[in-house]
Design a protein around this motif. Sequence first.
Motif, PDB file in Angstrom:
ATOM      1  N   THR A  96      31.098  36.781  44.420  1.00 35.30           N
ATOM      2  CA  THR A  96      32.189  36.931  43.747  1.00 35.30           C
ATOM      3  C   THR A  96      31.979  37.344  42.361  1.00 35.30           C
ATOM      4  N   GLN A  97      30.924  36.820  41.643  1.00 33.11           N
ATOM      5  CA  GLN A  97      30.505  37.267  40.385  1.00 33.11           C
ATOM      6  C   GLN A  97      30.427  38.664  40.449  1.00 33.11           C
ATOM      7  N   ALA A  98      29.594  39.107  41.370  1.00 30.44           N
ATOM      8  CA  ALA A  98      29.068  40.543  41.473  1.00 30.44           C
ATOM      9  C   ALA A  98      30.141  41.516  41.835  1.00 30.44           C
ATOM     10  N   LEU A  99      31.356  41.063  42.440  1.00 30.58           N
ATOM     11  CA  LEU A  99      32.585  42.034  42.572  1.00 30.58           C
ATOM     12  C   LEU A  99      33.285  41.906  41.346  1.00 30.58           C
ATOM     13  N   ASP A 100      33.402  40.805  40.498  1.00 28.84           N
ATOM     14  CA  ASP A 100      34.113  40.745  39.144  1.00 28.84           C
ATOM     15  C   ASP A 100      33.246  41.628  38.165  1.00 28.84           C
ATOM     16  N   ALA A 101      31.993  41.552  38.394  1.00 33.08           N
ATOM     17  CA  ALA A 101      31.190  42.492  37.459  1.00 33.08           C
ATOM     18  C   ALA A 101      31.541  44.008  37.768  1.00 33.08           C
ATOM     19  N   MET A 102      31.464  44.435  39.056  1.00 33.80           N
ATOM     20  CA  MET A 102      32.199  45.612  39.447  1.00 33.80           C
ATOM     21  C   MET A 102      33.243  46.072  38.845  1.00 33.80           C
ATOM     22  N   ALA A 103      34.142  45.215  39.061  1.00 31.45           N
ATOM     23  CA  ALA A 103      35.762  45.417  38.534  1.00 31.45           C
ATOM     24  C   ALA A 103      35.474  45.413  36.717  1.00 31.45           C
ATOM     25  N   GLN A 104      34.583  44.700  35.964  1.00 33.31           N
ATOM     26  CA  GLN A 104      34.552  45.157  34.456  1.00 33.31           C
ATOM     27  C   GLN A 104      33.664  46.496  34.266  1.00 33.31           C
ATOM     28  N   ALA A 105      32.689  46.753  35.009  1.00 27.34           N
ATOM     29  CA  ALA A 105      32.021  47.806  34.862  1.00 27.34           C
ATOM     30  C   ALA A 105      32.956  49.028  34.943  1.00 27.34           C
ATOM     31  N   PHE A 106      33.762  49.287  35.910  1.00 28.32           N
ATOM     32  CA  PHE A 106      34.822  50.166  35.979  1.00 28.32           C
ATOM     33  C   PHE A 106      36.044  50.105  34.994  1.00 28.32           C
ATOM     34  N   LEU A 107      36.456  48.952  34.655  1.00 31.50           N
ATOM     35  CA  LEU A 107      37.641  48.989  33.582  1.00 31.50           C
ATOM     36  C   LEU A 107      37.097  49.114  32.302  1.00 31.50           C
ATOM     37  N   ARG A 108      35.704  48.725  31.941  1.00 35.45           N
ATOM     38  CA  ARG A 108      35.553  48.578  30.535  1.00 35.45           C
ATOM     39  C   ARG A 108      34.518  49.988  30.329  1.00 35.45           C
ATOM     40  N   LEU A 109      33.657  50.277  31.275  1.00 31.50           N
ATOM     41  CA  LEU A 109      32.868  51.378  31.142  1.00 31.50           C
ATOM     42  C   LEU A 109      33.249  52.741  31.940  1.00 31.50           C
ATOM     43  N   LYS A 110      34.279  52.684  32.640  1.00 31.53           N
ATOM     44  CA  LYS A 110      34.524  53.609  33.721  1.00 31.53           C
ATOM     45  C   LYS A 110      33.290  54.152  34.620  1.00 31.53           C
ATOM     46  N   LEU A 111      32.619  52.906  35.022  1.00 28.11           N
ATOM     47  CA  LEU A 111      31.333  52.955  35.797  1.00 28.11           C
ATOM     48  C   LEU A 111      31.523  52.406  37.189  1.00 28.11           C
ATOM     49  N   VAL A 112      31.340  53.163  38.329  1.00 26.98           N
ATOM     50  CA  VAL A 112      31.323  52.644  39.743  1.00 26.98           C
ATOM     51  C   VAL A 112      29.989  51.963  40.134  1.00 26.98           C
TER      52      VAL A 112
ATOM     53  N   ASP B 183      36.179  50.475  50.780  1.00 26.35           N
ATOM     54  CA  ASP B 183      36.853  49.263  50.978  1.00 26.35           C
ATOM     55  C   ASP B 183      36.232  48.029  50.036  1.00 26.35           C
ATOM     56  N   VAL B 184      34.785  48.288  49.717  1.00 25.62           N
ATOM     57  CA  VAL B 184      34.276  47.079  49.153  1.00 25.62           C
ATOM     58  C   VAL B 184      34.695  47.506  47.548  1.00 25.62           C
ATOM     59  N   PHE B 185      34.562  48.599  47.120  1.00 24.01           N
ATOM     60  CA  PHE B 185      35.475  48.831  45.835  1.00 24.01           C
ATOM     61  C   PHE B 185      36.735  48.428  45.528  1.00 24.01           C
ATOM     62  N   ALA B 186      37.560  48.762  46.549  1.00 22.45           N
ATOM     63  CA  ALA B 186      38.877  48.242  46.454  1.00 22.45           C
ATOM     64  C   ALA B 186      38.970  46.848  46.271  1.00 22.45           C
ATOM     65  N   ARG B 187      38.323  46.095  47.213  1.00 27.05           N
ATOM     66  CA  ARG B 187      37.975  44.447  47.123  1.00 27.05           C
ATOM     67  C   ARG B 187      37.777  44.234  45.619  1.00 27.05           C
ATOM     68  N   ALA B 188      36.807  44.726  45.057  1.00 25.09           N
ATOM     69  CA  ALA B 188      36.403  44.438  43.693  1.00 25.09           C
ATOM     70  C   ALA B 188      37.705  44.800  42.726  1.00 25.09           C
ATOM     71  N   SER B 189      38.160  45.794  42.959  1.00 28.49           N
ATOM     72  CA  SER B 189      39.277  46.268  42.113  1.00 28.49           C
ATOM     73  C   SER B 189      40.219  45.395  42.009  1.00 28.49           C
ATOM     74  N   ARG B 190      40.676  44.966  43.338  1.00 29.65           N
ATOM     75  CA  ARG B 190      42.005  43.837  43.543  1.00 29.65           C
ATOM     76  C   ARG B 190      41.529  42.479  42.818  1.00 29.65           C
ATOM     77  N   LEU B 191      40.167  42.257  42.869  1.00 34.35           N
ATOM     78  CA  LEU B 191      39.851  40.879  42.049  1.00 34.35           C
ATOM     79  C   LEU B 191      39.880  41.101  40.760  1.00 34.35           C
ATOM     80  N   GLY B 192      39.423  42.177  40.108  1.00 33.44           N
ATOM     81  CA  GLY B 192      39.595  42.412  38.672  1.00 33.44           C
ATOM     82  C   GLY B 192      41.004  42.409  38.106  1.00 33.44           C
TER      83      GLY B 192
END
Length: 325
Positions: A262-278, A314-323
């Motif tokens: 869950t923390q890894a998924l949230d970090a994915m969301a933060q990377a995208f939201l704050r740094l525009k990184l996938v 689908d995994v990226f979408a899951r992270a985005s929903r969590l974020g």
Amino acid sequence: MNITMIEAAAQRLSGHARRTPLLSSPFLDEIAGRRVLVKPECLQHTGSFKYRGGYAAISALAPDVRARGVLAYSSGNHAQGVALAARQHGIPAVIIMPEDAPALKIANTRALGAEVVLYDRAGAQTREALGGELTQTRDLTLIRPYDEPQVIAGQGTCGLEIASQARDAGVETADVLVCCGGGGLTSGIALALEAHAPCLRARPVEPEGFDDTARSLVAGQILRNDRLSGGLCDAILTPAPGDLTFPIMQRLCGPGLVVTDTQALDAMAQAFLRLKLVAEPGGAVALAAALYHADQIDGDAVICVISGGNVDADVFARASRLGNA
């Protein structure tokens, strides 16, 4: 394995590998409670740091040996790195991949011109045994994913860049958090930092349930994971630290850090939201540790490597929903 090999690999990679930047965001700093600097190897060729090691190893082969072709086994990132490096050298590549690897990684490896051989990760035959058979029958050179000196040297070039970029950013003392599977990237970075930034300390980061390196560092000997599959962070699900990488990490690295899926998924969301990184899950665990395990990190700054960005939609979408929750 030494700094001379890493510096030689950097020379061979010059003009081929991308020099990825060191990024920051005040939003990440606020979450972590300290300055966070991110090394986005998800922007490297093939979407991960693995290109460095693949190119370094292939370029170091004798021309007649290289011409016969190479073989690698990987869940996807090493596969793609070796496949592209082989194509750039005009040689054949055979890649052994687990059947449960992300479909994107399998498709990309084939698209880069490699022959892909799939195997059951939980079955009776290991990738090492299958690789040994193919090496003998087809006269290919095996490029191991982490326990290979020239691969470690290539991954160490990331550490050379971190040392230089940290100085430019005014960071003299910090933990450098590295997503860790078999330890090729972690040990390579640790060797580079020892030579060029000794006040920066590499620390391996792993997902919960696959924390073989963290446990091995505590025990003082190599320990294995109880299972080899089933985790979200496929890129770093290795059985145990490497015979070459573990002594380097034991000598140079700080304690390992462990994060939840869950923390890894949230970090994915933060990377995208704050740094525009996938980022992919396994590539985001170092950032997750920086953000959510601040009490286990010393200093006013932390550097973390996003090691890869090859994630299924689908995994990226899951992270985005969590974020966005």
